[in-house]
Design a protein around this motif. Structure first.
Motif, mmCIF file in Angstrom:
data_model
loop_
_atom_site.group_PDB
_atom_site.id
_atom_site.type_symbol
_atom_site.label_atom_id
_atom_site.label_comp_id
_atom_site.label_asym_id
_atom_site.label_seq_id
_atom_site.Cartn_x
_atom_site.Cartn_y
_atom_site.Cartn_z
ATOM 1 N N PRO A 129 0.810 -1.226 0.000
ATOM 2 C CA PRO A 129 0.000 0.000 0.000
ATOM 3 C C PRO A 129 0.839 1.270 0.000
ATOM 4 C CG PRO A 129 -0.173 -1.132 2.102
ATOM 5 C CD PRO A 129 0.519 -2.063 1.172
ATOM 6 N N VAL A 130 2.020 1.220 0.614
ATOM 7 C CA VAL A 130 2.896 2.398 0.606
ATOM 8 C C VAL A 130 3.358 2.684 -0.817
ATOM 9 C CG1 VAL A 130 5.006 3.422 1.488
ATOM 10 C CG2 VAL A 130 3.643 1.936 2.963
ATOM 11 N N LEU A 131 3.814 1.652 -1.521
ATOM 12 C CA LEU A 131 4.274 1.827 -2.899
ATOM 13 C C LEU A 131 3.139 2.304 -3.797
ATOM 14 C CD1 LEU A 131 6.526 -1.340 -3.252
ATOM 15 C CD2 LEU A 131 7.260 1.018 -2.821
ATOM 16 N N ALA A 132 1.930 1.796 -3.549
ATOM 17 C CA ALA A 132 0.781 2.233 -4.349
ATOM 18 C C ALA A 132 0.473 3.705 -4.087
ATOM 19 C CB ALA A 132 -0.432 1.364 -4.039
ATOM 20 N N ALA A 178 7.615 15.483 2.322
ATOM 21 C CA ALA A 178 6.383 15.801 3.033
ATOM 22 C C ALA A 178 6.036 14.638 3.961
ATOM 23 C CB ALA A 178 5.242 16.040 2.041
ATOM 24 N N PRO A 179 5.183 14.897 4.961
ATOM 25 C CA PRO A 179 4.848 13.837 5.926
ATOM 26 C C PRO A 179 4.135 12.656 5.265
ATOM 27 C CG PRO A 179 4.269 15.992 6.807
ATOM 28 C CD PRO A 179 4.612 16.199 5.363
ATOM 29 N N GLN A 180 4.360 11.494 5.843
ATOM 30 C CA GLN A 180 3.736 10.257 5.397
ATOM 31 C C GLN A 180 3.431 9.415 6.632
ATOM 32 O OE1 GLN A 180 6.619 8.322 2.914
ATOM 33 N NE2 GLN A 180 6.946 10.117 1.610
ATOM 34 N N ALA A 181 2.483 8.490 6.490
ATOM 35 C CA ALA A 181 2.152 7.614 7.616
ATOM 36 C C ALA A 181 1.728 6.249 7.096
ATOM 37 C CB ALA A 181 1.046 8.224 8.465
ATOM 38 N N PHE A 182 2.040 5.231 7.874
ATOM 39 C CA PHE A 182 1.580 3.875 7.587
ATOM 40 C C PHE A 182 1.114 3.251 8.892
ATOM 41 C CE2 PHE A 182 2.407 -0.688 7.842
ATOM 42 C CZ PHE A 182 1.646 -1.156 6.785
ATOM 43 N N LEU A 183 -0.052 2.637 8.861
ATOM 44 C CA LEU A 183 -0.598 1.945 10.031
ATOM 45 C C LEU A 183 -1.182 0.617 9.586
ATOM 46 C CD1 LEU A 183 -2.468 4.903 11.792
ATOM 47 C CD2 LEU A 183 -0.311 3.862 12.515
ATOM 48 N N LYS A 184 -1.166 -0.356 10.473
ATOM 49 C CA LYS A 184 -1.749 -1.656 10.153
ATOM 50 C C LYS A 184 -2.469 -2.225 11.363
ATOM 51 C CE LYS A 184 1.068 -5.335 10.092
ATOM 52 N NZ LYS A 184 2.208 -6.213 9.733
ATOM 53 N N ALA A 196 -5.699 -5.447 7.924
ATOM 54 C CA ALA A 196 -5.947 -4.223 7.151
ATOM 55 C C ALA A 196 -4.764 -3.297 7.387
ATOM 56 C CB ALA A 196 -7.246 -3.541 7.564
ATOM 57 N N SER A 197 -4.426 -2.497 6.388
ATOM 58 C CA SER A 197 -3.352 -1.518 6.530
ATOM 59 C C SER A 197 -3.698 -0.293 5.700
ATOM 60 C CB SER A 197 -2.002 -2.098 6.080
ATOM 61 O OG SER A 197 -2.057 -2.511 4.733
ATOM 62 N N CYS A 198 -3.049 0.809 6.030
ATOM 63 C CA CYS A 198 -3.352 2.060 5.326
ATOM 64 C C CYS A 198 -2.107 2.935 5.267
ATOM 65 C CB CYS A 198 -4.478 2.810 6.038
ATOM 66 S SG CYS A 198 -4.969 4.347 5.214
ATOM 67 N N ALA A 199 -1.823 3.451 4.083
ATOM 68 C CA ALA A 199 -0.738 4.413 3.884
ATOM 69 C C ALA A 199 -1.332 5.725 3.407
ATOM 70 C CB ALA A 199 0.263 3.891 2.861
ATOM 71 N N VAL A 200 -0.883 6.823 3.994
ATOM 72 C CA VAL A 200 -1.298 8.163 3.580
ATOM 73 C C VAL A 200 -0.042 8.990 3.371
ATOM 74 C CG1 VAL A 200 -2.450 10.305 4.260
ATOM 75 C CG2 VAL A 200 -3.549 8.108 4.734
ATOM 76 N N VAL A 201 0.079 9.603 2.196
ATOM 77 C CA VAL A 201 1.216 10.481 1.907
ATOM 78 C C VAL A 201 0.680 11.818 1.400
ATOM 79 C CG1 VAL A 201 2.698 8.519 1.368
ATOM 80 C CG2 VAL A 201 1.510 9.680 -0.472
ATOM 81 N N LEU A 202 1.346 12.884 1.801
ATOM 82 C CA LEU A 202 0.988 14.218 1.324
ATOM 83 C C LEU A 202 1.912 14.604 0.175
ATOM 84 C CD1 LEU A 202 0.475 16.164 4.694
ATOM 85 C CD2 LEU A 202 -1.143 14.712 3.442
ATOM 86 N N ASP A 203 1.355 15.306 -0.783
ATOM 87 C CA ASP A 203 2.126 15.771 -1.941
ATOM 88 C C ASP A 203 1.874 17.268 -2.099
ATOM 89 O OD1 ASP A 203 3.429 16.210 -4.296
ATOM 90 O OD2 ASP A 203 2.413 14.649 -5.438
ATOM 91 N N PRO A 204 2.574 18.106 -1.298
ATOM 92 C CA PRO A 204 2.310 19.549 -1.332
ATOM 93 C C PRO A 204 2.530 20.175 -2.700
ATOM 94 C CG PRO A 204 3.629 18.959 0.573
ATOM 95 C CD PRO A 204 3.585 17.759 -0.309
ATOM 96 N N ALA A 205 3.495 19.676 -3.466
ATOM 97 C CA ALA A 205 3.769 20.265 -4.779
ATOM 98 C C ALA A 205 2.548 20.183 -5.686
ATOM 99 C CB ALA A 205 4.964 19.566 -5.421
ATOM 100 N N ARG A 292 -6.581 7.844 11.464
ATOM 101 C CA ARG A 292 -5.366 8.053 12.247
ATOM 102 C C ARG A 292 -4.164 8.338 11.351
ATOM 103 N NH1 ARG A 292 -6.466 2.785 16.092
ATOM 104 N NH2 ARG A 292 -8.258 3.639 17.240
ATOM 105 N N ALA A 293 -4.091 7.648 10.207
ATOM 106 C CA ALA A 293 -2.963 7.889 9.304
ATOM 107 C C ALA A 293 -2.979 9.316 8.763
ATOM 108 C CB ALA A 293 -2.991 6.885 8.152
ATOM 109 N N LEU A 294 -4.154 9.798 8.390
ATOM 110 C CA LEU A 294 -4.250 11.179 7.926
ATOM 111 C C LEU A 294 -3.881 12.145 9.056
ATOM 112 C CD1 LEU A 294 -5.023 13.266 5.739
ATOM 113 C CD2 LEU A 294 -7.381 13.142 6.611
#
Length: 299
Positions: A129-132, A178-184, A196-205, A292-294
């Motif tokens: 999920p992080v790579l995706a 930028a900040p990123q998070a991964f939780l499972k 279940a797992s979740c990745a959230v990444v911010l892309d400010p650009a 929580r990831a967000l």
């Protein structure tokens, strides 16, 4: 190779370069490549796989490190989870480092590799999920020095597959600064396979939020509408962290409903069938992880 497998591999080849490994696979079409072996040897021991030959990738130093390249990180497929979990790597790609640290007990993290996680493509693979979410691509090595690059999501979805004699050599990941998070969530206390797992990444650009949910489907799921919705509510020029808690809660519900939707209404117009209790629980788990990831990414 193991006392539990009645028919173990008869030939083991240990190439020193990626091209030598590709050549070995071309010479032995029935051979199976092996890096950490955390998934492959489990399949051998259970009798699900009985390879006629193995091509070991552990001596290929070129795929065991990483380097910067044009605003991206070029990660070798032989990078271990333990290496990716170190602080210097965490400063580069925080969510991937968090996934690597959550991949299992020390013996699994020391042996398991990034490329193995991708090629095995188990739904519970923590790196997927992080790579995706990062929209990473894989560089595939083929015969006679050929190289081709495809999105990792295409490989996981089966849109594009590895051809005979090909190997995943590298993974190209954008550096977002930028900040990123991964939780499972797991079915037991301590390291374990994801339920279940979740990745959230911010892309400010690009003023974007990217999210991917793992383990609830055969491949990571991207809730694109939820991404666009929450990105439109973030103050990208000011304090990103000043987002109403109700918005993060709604984002979690939005993501969960997209990944675990309600059953389609019956064609005869009768009452819709409710979600089974297990699906309701999984939806709540995904909602909590996404919320929580967000929150962590925005903190």
């Amino acid at each position: 190779m193991t006392t539990h497998a009645p028919q173990a591999a008869h030939t083991v080849t240990l190439p020193g370069t990626l091209d030598e490994a590709v050549a070995a696979l071309a010479a032995m079409p029935a051979a199976v490549p092996v890096a950490g072996g955390t998934d492959l040897m489990a399949a051998v021991n259970s009798g699900l796989l009985r390879p006629a030959a193995l091509v070991g990738l552990g001596r290929i130093t070129e795929i065991r490190g990483w380097r910067y390249l044009d605003g991206h990180a070029l990660l070798g497929a032989g990078l271990s989870h333990a290496r990716m979990g170190r602080p210097d790597f965490a400063a580069l790609i925080p969510a991937l480092a968090a996934a690597a640290r959550a991949a299992g007990p020390p013996q699994i993290r020391n042996a398991g590799t990034l490329g193995g996680n991708i090629v095995t493509a188990a739904p519970s693979g923590d790196a997927l999920p992080v790579l995706a979410a990062l929209e990473a691509t894989v560089i595939i090595a083929g015969p006679e020095g050929a190289r081709r690059e495809i999105p990792v999501s295409h490989l996981l979805a089966g849109v594009e597959m590895l051809r005979p004699g090909e190997l995943v050599g590298f993974v190209r990941v954008p550096i977002l600064h930028a900040p990123q998070a991964f939780l499972k969530a797991t079915g037991r206390t301590g390291p374990g396979r994801s339920t279940a797992s979740c990745a959230v990444v911010l892309d400010p650009a690009r003023r974007g939020v990217r999210c991917a949910v793992g383990a609830v489907a055969p491949m990571p799921l991207r809730p694109l509408e939820a991404e666009r919705w929450v990105a439109s509510l973030i103050d990208w020029d000011g304090d990103r962290g000043r987002l109403d808690p109700q918005v993060t809660a709604a984002f979690g519900e939005y993501v969960a409903a997209a990944c675990i939707p309600d059953p389609a209404p019956p064609a005869d117009g009768s009452e819709p069938v409710p979600l089974p209790p297990a699906a309701v629980h999984l939806r709540r788990t995904v909602a909590a992880l996404a919320r929580r990831a967000l929150g962590r990414a925005l903190a």
